[in-house]
Design an enzyme around this catalytic site. Structure first.
Site, PDB file in Angstrom:
ATOM      1  N   CYS A   1      19.842  18.033   0.085  1.00  0.00           N
ATOM      2  CA  CYS A   1      21.192  17.923   0.612  1.00  0.00           C
ATOM      3  C   CYS A   1      21.537  19.212   1.352  1.00  0.00           C
ATOM      4  CB  CYS A   1      22.152  17.689  -0.551  1.00  0.00           C
ATOM      5  SG  CYS A   1      23.874  17.666  -0.054  1.00  0.00           S
TER       6      CYS A   1
ATOM      7  N   CYS B   1      21.907  16.409   7.921  1.00  0.00           N
ATOM      8  CA  CYS B   1      22.383  15.761   6.698  1.00  0.00           C
ATOM      9  C   CYS B   1      21.294  14.771   6.342  1.00  0.00           C
ATOM     10  CB  CYS B   1      23.699  15.034   6.940  1.00  0.00           C
ATOM     11  SG  CYS B   1      24.171  13.943   5.577  1.00  0.00           S
TER      12      CYS B   1
END
Ligand code: DGL
Length: 277
Positions: free
Chosen positions: A76, A190
């Site tokens: 992440c 992302c």
């Protein structure tokens, strides 16, 4: 055998798991893959930095204690760009972070015009700015911070449906940059976004390079596996892959088909100790 934990707020971690399970250096039937989605705290992209640091450090500590993985991949960007230091200081397990692939993007772009597609959190981080200053100081960066795109990826994995109109709207600044200063490269900063790559291609066919961190992470995982002092012998029975969630909800059931693709047939809800925030 190695037990490798891939952690994210949501399904973004699966884009990294997909690379790890297919990359020659990391794929192995002798690995047990653990995928954890901190769905109780999703989305990370809108959270304050301090609460994110506390949350990620606490959940990963609990996972380390319960599963004792050999390697943790913090899959992440939103969490890695802010919590990596704290997580590494707290955990004894090697932690590999996923951060925006700005350096390779700057090397690939011919027009020196790059798009940075990330969550609002990642877009605004000093860590991200530092990467830009260090590796892309001579590039024009078009930043697009979108929480909606994260949701589109979540929905896509559950329903197979993508709202193309919404996608078109989100990508407008990139389209503009293509028209006005020949933007030719986009960093998918992302981990949710590589899951939408076919739709992104369709929307912006002019883009020459879509750059994500997957292959670099696979190289890093392979390196960490090689660093282990004595490689344990292949296990006769490798325990099944497991998907872990921090909250039980209906969205987990809807993910079943996607999880099957990763050979994950068991799901568990983590019993977390009270989290101090
Ligand atoms: N997958 C996460 C990332 O790489 C973000 C998703 C979220 O906002 O929770 O940044």
């Amino acid at each position: 055998m190695a037990r490798i934990l891939v952690f994210d707020s949501g399904v973004g971690g699966l884009s990294i798991l997909r690379v790890l399970q297919h990359n020659q250096a990391t794929q192995s039937e002798h690995h047990q893959w653990l995928f954890c989605s901190d769905n109780a705290f999703f989305p990370y992209g809108l959270k304050k930095e301090a609460e994110l640091i506390a949350r990620v450090t606490n959940v990963l500590s609990a996972l380390q204690e319960k599963f004792q993985p050999d390697i943790i991949v913090l899959a992440c960007n939103t969490a890695s760009t802010v919590a990596l230091e704290s997580v590494r200081a707290t955990l004894s397990t090697p932690v590999i972070g996923v951060v925006p692939a700005i350096k390779p993007a700057a090397q690939l772009s011919q027009s020196q015009s790059i798009g940075l597609l990330a969550t609002p959190g990642t877009i605004s981080r000093p860590y991200t700015q530092k990467l830009i200053d260090e590796f892309a100081a001579d590039c024009r960066i078009t930043r697009v911070g979108s929480n909606e795109l994260v949701w589109i990826a979540e929905q896509y994995l559950r329903t197979g449906m993508v709202d193309n109109m919404e996608l078109h709207r989100i990508l407008a600044p990139l389209r503009d940059a293509i028209a006005h200063h020949k933007l030719d490269t986009v960093v998918l900063a992302c981990t949710h976004f590589p899951l939408l790559i076919e739709f992104l291609h369709e929307q912006l066919p002019e883009i020459k390079h879509w750059v994500d961190s997957g292959e670099a992470i696979a190289r890093r995982v392979a390196w960490c596996l090689n660093q282990r002092e004595t490689a344990p012998p292949p296990a006769d029975i490798v325990p099944p892959n497991i998907a872990l969630f921090t909250r039980l909800d209906d969205n987990i059931k809807a993910l079943e088909r996607a999880l099957n693709y990763f050979d994950i047939r068991e799901t568990q809800v983590l019993d977390l100790p009270p989290i101090s925030q």
